[in-house]
Design a protein around this motif. Structure first.
Motif, PDB file in Angstrom:
ATOM      1  N   ILE A 139     -20.547  -0.637   4.861  1.00 20.29           N
ATOM      2  CA  ILE A 139     -19.868  -1.925   5.010  1.00 20.29           C
ATOM      3  C   ILE A 139     -20.002  -2.748   3.740  1.00 20.29           C
ATOM      4  CG2 ILE A 139     -19.946  -4.111   6.263  1.00 20.29           C
ATOM      5  CD1 ILE A 139     -20.778  -2.481   8.759  1.00 20.29           C
ATOM      6  N   GLU A 140     -21.232  -2.781   3.196  1.00 23.29           N
ATOM      7  CA  GLU A 140     -21.457  -3.524   1.960  1.00 23.29           C
ATOM      8  C   GLU A 140     -20.615  -2.926   0.813  1.00 23.29           C
ATOM      9  OE1 GLU A 140     -25.607  -3.337   1.351  1.00 23.29           O
ATOM     10  OE2 GLU A 140     -26.097  -4.844   2.877  1.00 23.29           O
ATOM     11  N   GLN A 141     -20.542  -1.600   0.773  1.00 18.92           N
ATOM     12  CA  GLN A 141     -19.760  -0.936  -0.270  1.00 18.92           C
ATOM     13  C   GLN A 141     -18.292  -1.284  -0.161  1.00 18.92           C
ATOM     14  OE1 GLN A 141     -20.595   3.275  -1.019  1.00 18.92           O
ATOM     15  NE2 GLN A 141     -18.394   3.654  -0.958  1.00 18.92           N
ATOM     16  N   GLU A 142     -17.759  -1.227   1.062  1.00 18.01           N
ATOM     17  CA  GLU A 142     -16.352  -1.563   1.262  1.00 18.01           C
ATOM     18  C   GLU A 142     -16.106  -3.038   0.920  1.00 18.01           C
ATOM     19  OE1 GLU A 142     -15.499  -0.453   5.242  1.00 18.01           O
ATOM     20  OE2 GLU A 142     -15.391   1.713   4.807  1.00 18.01           O
ATOM     21  N   HIS A 143     -17.071  -3.860   1.259  1.00 17.27           N
ATOM     22  CA  HIS A 143     -16.950  -5.280   0.907  1.00 17.27           C
ATOM     23  C   HIS A 143     -16.904  -5.446  -0.623  1.00 17.27           C
ATOM     24  CE1 HIS A 143     -17.412  -9.610   1.077  1.00 17.27           C
ATOM     25  NE2 HIS A 143     -18.442  -9.513   0.235  1.00 17.27           N
ATOM     26  N   TRP A 279     -29.274  10.952  -7.080  1.00 22.43           N
ATOM     27  CA  TRP A 279     -28.052  10.223  -6.773  1.00 22.43           C
ATOM     28  C   TRP A 279     -27.471  10.690  -5.445  1.00 22.43           C
ATOM     29  CZ3 TRP A 279     -27.317   6.175  -9.777  1.00 22.43           C
ATOM     30  CH2 TRP A 279     -27.846   6.189 -11.072  1.00 22.43           C
ATOM     31  N   GLN A 280     -27.134   9.716  -4.589  1.00 26.00           N
ATOM     32  CA  GLN A 280     -26.594  10.005  -3.271  1.00 26.00           C
ATOM     33  C   GLN A 280     -25.067  10.071  -3.346  1.00 26.00           C
ATOM     34  OE1 GLN A 280     -28.846  10.642  -0.765  1.00 26.00           O
ATOM     35  NE2 GLN A 280     -30.321  10.370  -2.438  1.00 26.00           N
ATOM     36  N   THR A 284     -22.006   8.029  -5.578  1.00 28.31           N
ATOM     37  CA  THR A 284     -20.927   8.668  -6.347  1.00 28.31           C
ATOM     38  C   THR A 284     -19.563   8.230  -5.847  1.00 28.31           C
ATOM     39  OG1 THR A 284     -22.336  10.582  -6.748  1.00 28.31           O
ATOM     40  CG2 THR A 284     -19.971  10.882  -7.090  1.00 28.31           C
ATOM     41  N   THR A 285     -19.438   8.198  -4.508  1.00 31.62           N
ATOM     42  CA  THR A 285     -18.159   7.779  -3.920  1.00 31.62           C
ATOM     43  C   THR A 285     -17.811   6.338  -4.315  1.00 31.62           C
ATOM     44  OG1 THR A 285     -18.527   9.264  -2.056  1.00 31.62           O
ATOM     45  CG2 THR A 285     -16.871   7.533  -1.771  1.00 31.62           C
ATOM     46  N   LEU A 286     -18.850   5.493  -4.287  1.00 30.57           N
ATOM     47  CA  LEU A 286     -18.620   4.097  -4.662  1.00 30.57           C
ATOM     48  C   LEU A 286     -18.072   3.998  -6.087  1.00 30.57           C
ATOM     49  CD1 LEU A 286     -18.884   1.036  -4.289  1.00 30.57           C
ATOM     50  CD2 LEU A 286     -21.246   1.249  -5.078  1.00 30.57           C
ATOM     51  N   LEU A 287     -18.717   4.687  -7.028  1.00 36.09           N
ATOM     52  CA  LEU A 287     -18.252   4.608  -8.415  1.00 36.09           C
ATOM     53  C   LEU A 287     -16.865   5.202  -8.588  1.00 36.09           C
ATOM     54  CD1 LEU A 287     -21.101   3.619  -9.043  1.00 36.09           C
ATOM     55  CD2 LEU A 287     -21.115   5.086 -11.059  1.00 36.09           C
ATOM     56  N   GLN A 288     -16.560   6.267  -7.829  1.00 37.86           N
ATOM     57  CA  GLN A 288     -15.220   6.857  -7.918  1.00 37.86           C
ATOM     58  C   GLN A 288     -14.152   5.871  -7.445  1.00 37.86           C
ATOM     59  OE1 GLN A 288     -16.055  10.505  -5.664  1.00 37.86           O
ATOM     60  NE2 GLN A 288     -15.438  11.692  -7.470  1.00 37.86           N
ATOM     61  N   GLN A 289     -14.446   5.213  -6.304  1.00 40.79           N
ATOM     62  CA  GLN A 289     -13.479   4.246  -5.786  1.00 40.79           C
ATOM     63  C   GLN A 289     -13.296   3.067  -6.757  1.00 40.79           C
ATOM     64  OE1 GLN A 289     -15.292   3.482  -1.974  1.00 40.79           O
ATOM     65  NE2 GLN A 289     -13.939   4.940  -0.915  1.00 40.79           N
ATOM     66  N   LEU A 290     -14.418   2.630  -7.327  1.00 40.80           N
ATOM     67  CA  LEU A 290     -14.322   1.530  -8.279  1.00 40.80           C
ATOM     68  C   LEU A 290     -13.579   1.952  -9.551  1.00 40.80           C
ATOM     69  CD1 LEU A 290     -17.847  -0.103  -7.929  1.00 40.80           C
ATOM     70  CD2 LEU A 290     -15.668  -0.940  -7.050  1.00 40.80           C
ATOM     71  N   ALA A 291     -13.806   3.198  -9.991  1.00 42.72           N
ATOM     72  CA  ALA A 291     -13.097   3.697 -11.175  1.00 42.72           C
ATOM     73  C   ALA A 291     -11.588   3.721 -10.934  1.00 42.72           C
ATOM     74  CB  ALA A 291     -13.597   5.080 -11.556  1.00 42.72           C
TER      75      ALA A 291
END
Length: 827
Positions: A139-143, A279-280, A284-291
């Motif tokens: 949730i925090e990541q999506e936020h 690294w979890q 990795t998913t968070l950085l990919q989405q942000l990229a």
């Protein structure tokens, strides 16, 4: 906070019974858990604060503070609130269980303990706790992703977006450093944005180049793959790569490519500097989405920047067009553009001034008809050249709005659009009407000068011929006064015609060199009055003669009155001849001021004050093709025998000798107006001519030097008849020889200036060296402007122009003989 993917964790067991503690310690330890123990509530709270266990097994009945109070305190503490608690109790009362759940417990295990049940319930709660943490983290990541995406939509400032991203990512992942690395074309690059813990050094703006990058990583990153290194020393990296990471104090890193239109733009990188880090996948998913979001931001920013640059370029181009238009409007040349339908697209101020058409007027009409109808064939030819070669330059005759014909130097250029297709024709027209008029005047002046040079030579020869004729006729009249009337009449006819010939020669010289007579201050109004009286008496009664003079007096002009009389009579006679059936002859004069602008339109004009004399008639007019030739000598439109063709050429020569100029305006069937402009003078001068007594000689010896035998003979006869003795010589050498022999006797030398072998000036210089006091009368059939200065420089006493009369020669001879010292030569 980072979620764990393993069920094993730290278990804190709290029980006041040592046996229970030992059993649970062994049971949980053997199941892979790390076990901490506490025998009362106080120690349990302390251990929970520093150890942060993943689960607490808490006995309810304990001395001191019981399990319920311990649970309440743990849940009240921010640091331990989220730790799940399972009560261990022998109590079976539902009220107790409800109370425990109200305090925050997640489960109850009833004593006596069953080993399988304990392990199952512990694992279940740990799994639930881990799932809760993952959900919360997601949730925090999506936020976070939503907040960054919203920021991208709100802002077009790329640097702000990138910096905000690295700041939020570092706080979210609790890493030591997060950076954005941007590639150059050679895949070197630098850190363009950074968020770093103060404990570690900054690498912002540091240039990096990994020679191994293209070989090992480029293709992977271009395909969108990531790189996660938990420990750079155990990741199989090349020594050069490890050395590069060591410069940034990196121990573990996570690298995600930032792609832009399927090309790698840069990297989003998270660093752990303090130690290793597993690294979890969620990280990795968070950085990919942000990229991906950053790729959108970059594309959006570049599009905005490109749009802004295009807008700025367009504004700059529009400004340049406005400035160019302003400059074109300031240009002195007429500049205009038109399309192929002959519609005017641009029309500058100079075009309005030259042609008289305003921008609004010209747009409503066919430009070809307005501007080129004088020479339609020539213009069509010019257009063909423009389309074939891209440009044309030449002279064209055009009309103005008022109907005035003008000559322009026209330069036409084919204008093309961006794809190279012709779209319009740009024309620059320079008004050369005045220039062409000046060129015509200059060519006419050159022609007159050439003819003048020829005429000067002819005049010299004619004067030599006329001198003995005139002298002979006068001598015969004196020598034979008793002859019959018929003979006397014939001699007078000969003398009269010789004088007419001499006057004709003077006219030629006036035309050729603008010879000067005696100058004095002249009032033009008086002169016009005399001309009016003469014309009234001599012109046909069918011609009405009028004068138009200003109420105030005219300015004086410094001029030769006789020559002015001559030019005005010439113009009046021409006007009379142009009105065979009668008409009106108008004599007018006025004071005018010629400015620099007007002076540039006339070849001989200078700025200043003038008196303008106008001779106008209502006669037949002069054809346009003839106007440019009327001042040529020997050119006449009159019948054979009615004109010499020297009248207007003489007029022009006299006017030019007075520093003036003349204009002609003529219309066929309406008449002609000649305007004579003479510079004014406010200094009045007078001149007088001394009358000398004509006395015969006293036997003085005169040396006559002339290459013309007839002049020698008649001069010798003339002098001998007046009691002079005479020696003759044909050139300078002979004259010097005779002077050497008779220098004691020779009283005066009569020397022609233009002779073969040795000319007169050279001979005079030689005689002066022999005898500085020798008296000399110089004669010449051609007196130029510099002749007086030449004879003065060699000490000549008198300059006597040919043809001279016996009276003139004898007077000058007597004057210098009676003068004891040398004087300035008289003319």
């Amino acid at each position: 906070m980072e979620p764990k993917t393993s069920e094993q964790g730290i278990i804190l067991v709290v029980d006041d019974t040592p046996t229970n503690l030992e059993v649970l310690f062994d049971l949980l330890g053997n199941s892979g858990f790390r076990v901490l123990v506490a025998e009362d509530g106080e120690s349990a709270i302390d251990k929970a604060n520093y150890a942060h266990p993943d689960l607490i097994l808490l006995d309810v009945l304990m001395p001191g503070i019981d399990g319920f109070e311990t649970c309440r305190r743990l849940k009240a503490n921010e640091a331990t609130r989220e730790i799940p608690i399972i009560f261990l109790t022998a109590l079976t009362d539902v009220v107790d269980k409800v109370h425990g759940f109200d305090l925050g417990a997640v489960d109850f295990i009833t004593k006596p303990l069953q080993c399988e049940e304990v392990i199952a319930r512990v694992k279940l709660q740990l799994r639930l706790q881990n799932l809760t943490k993952q959900l919360q983290h997601q949730i925090e990541q999506e936020h976070l992703i939503g907040e960054i995406a919203q920021g991208i939509r709100r802002s077009l400032k790329l640097d702000e977006i990138l910096q905000s991203t690295v700041d939020q990512v570092r706080r979210f992942l609790h890493t030591d450093r997060v950076v954005i690395f941007r590639f150059n074309s050679d895949f070197s690059g630098k850190i363009v944005n950074e968020s770093v813990d103060p404990a570690w050094k900054s690498v912002l703006a540091v240039e990096f180049y990994d020679p191994c990058f293209k070989e090992h990583y480029l293709q992977r990153y271009q395909q969108g793959q990531t790189s996660a290194k938990s420990d750079i020393y155990n990741a199989g990296l090349s020594p050069c790569h490890i050395e590069l990471l060591e410069q940034a104090q990196v121990r573990a890193n996570l690298v995600v490519p930032i792609l832009q239109n399927n090309h790698i733009w840069g990297l989003l990188i998270a660093h752990h500097c303090s130690g290793t880090h597993e690294w979890q996948m969620i990280e990795t998913t968070l950085l990919q989405q942000l990229a991906t979001q950053l790729g959108i931001a970059i594309q959006q920013s570049e599009l905005y920047e490109r749009t802004q640059n295009e807008l700025i370029e367009r504004q700059r181009a529009e400004q340049m067009v406005r400035e160019q238009a302003a400059l074109l409007n300031e240009a002195s040349d007429a500049i205009y553009a038109r399309d192929f339908a002959n519609h005017i697209l641009f029309w500058n101020h100079a075009a309005e001034q030259l042609y008289g058409w305003s921008q609004a007027e010209i747009q409503e009409k066919d430009a070809t008809e307005l501007l080129h109808n004088l020479q339609p064939q020539e213009f069509e030819t010019a257009l063909k050249v423009v389309f074939d070669q891209g440009a044309w330059q030449g002279e064209l005759q055009k009309f103005t709005k008022s109907g005035k014909a003008i000559t322009v130097m026209s330069r036409m250029t084919l204008v093309r659009d961006k794809v190279g297709m012709p779209k319009s024709i740009l024309t620059v027209d320079t008004d050369i009407t005045e220039k062409k008029q000046l060129e015509a005047q200059f060519l006419r002046a050159q022609r007159l000068e050439s003819i003048g040079t020829l005429a000067s030579g002819v005049a010299h020869d004619l004067n030599n011929i006329l001198t003995p004729i005139l002298a002979t006729s006068q001598l015969l009249l004196l020598k034979f006064p008793q002859e019959d009337d018929r003979t006397q009449q014939l001699l007078k006819i000969a003398e009269s015609n010789a004088k007419r010939g001499a006057e004709l020669v003077k006219q030629v010289l006036s035309f050729a060199r603008g010879t000067e007579g005696r100058r004095t201050a002249v009032q033009i109004s008086h002169l016009l009055g005399e001309i009016k009286e003469i014309t009234n008496r001599t012109f046909p009664k069918s011609i009405s003669i009028r004068t138009e003079l200003p109420p105030s007096s005219l300015n004086l002009v410094y001029a030769d009155p006789t020559q002015l009389h001559q030019i005005l009579m010439n113009l009046c006679v021409n006007a009379r001849d142009a009105m065979p059936d009668g008409g009106i002859l108008t004599l007018s004069a006025s004071n005018v001021v010629i400015d620099e602008s007007y002076a540039r339109t006339q070849l001989d004009a200078k700025a200043g004050d003038y008196v303008m004399i106008a001779i106008s008639d209502t006669g037949t007019g002069i054809p346009p093709e003839v106007v440019d030739r009327i001042f040529d000598p020997f050119f006449t439109t009159k019948e054979v025998g009615k004109g010499t063709g020297l009248g207007l050429s003489t007029v022009l020569g006299i006017i030019k000798s007075h520093a003036g100029f003349i204009e002609v305006d003529s219309r066929i069937g309406q008449g002609t107006c000649f305007k004579v402009y003479l510079p004014t003078s406010k200094n009045q001068s007078t001149s007088s001519t001394a009358t000398l007594e004509l006395l015969p000689g006293h036997g003085e010896l005169i040396l006559v030097v002339d290459d013309e035998t007839s002049i020698q003979d008649i001069t010798k006869t003339m002098l001998e008849d007046q009691n002079y003795r005479v020696l003759t010589a044909s050139d300078g050498f002979e004259a010097i020889s005779l002077y050497v022999k008779h220098n004691q006797e020779i009283a005066v030398v009569l020397m022609d200036l233009m002779m073969p072998e040795m000319d007169g000036l050279t001979a005079i210089r030689t005689l002066k060296k022999m005898n500085a006091e020798v008296k000399v009368i110089a004669t010449s059939g051609l007196v130029l402007d510099n002749t007086l200065a030449d004879v003065s420089s060699v000490g000549v006493d008198v300059l006597l122009p040919k043809p001279y009369t016996a009276e003139a020669l004898l007077k000058e001879l007597r004057r210098i003989l009676d003068t004891p010292t040398c004087a300035t030569p008289k003319r």
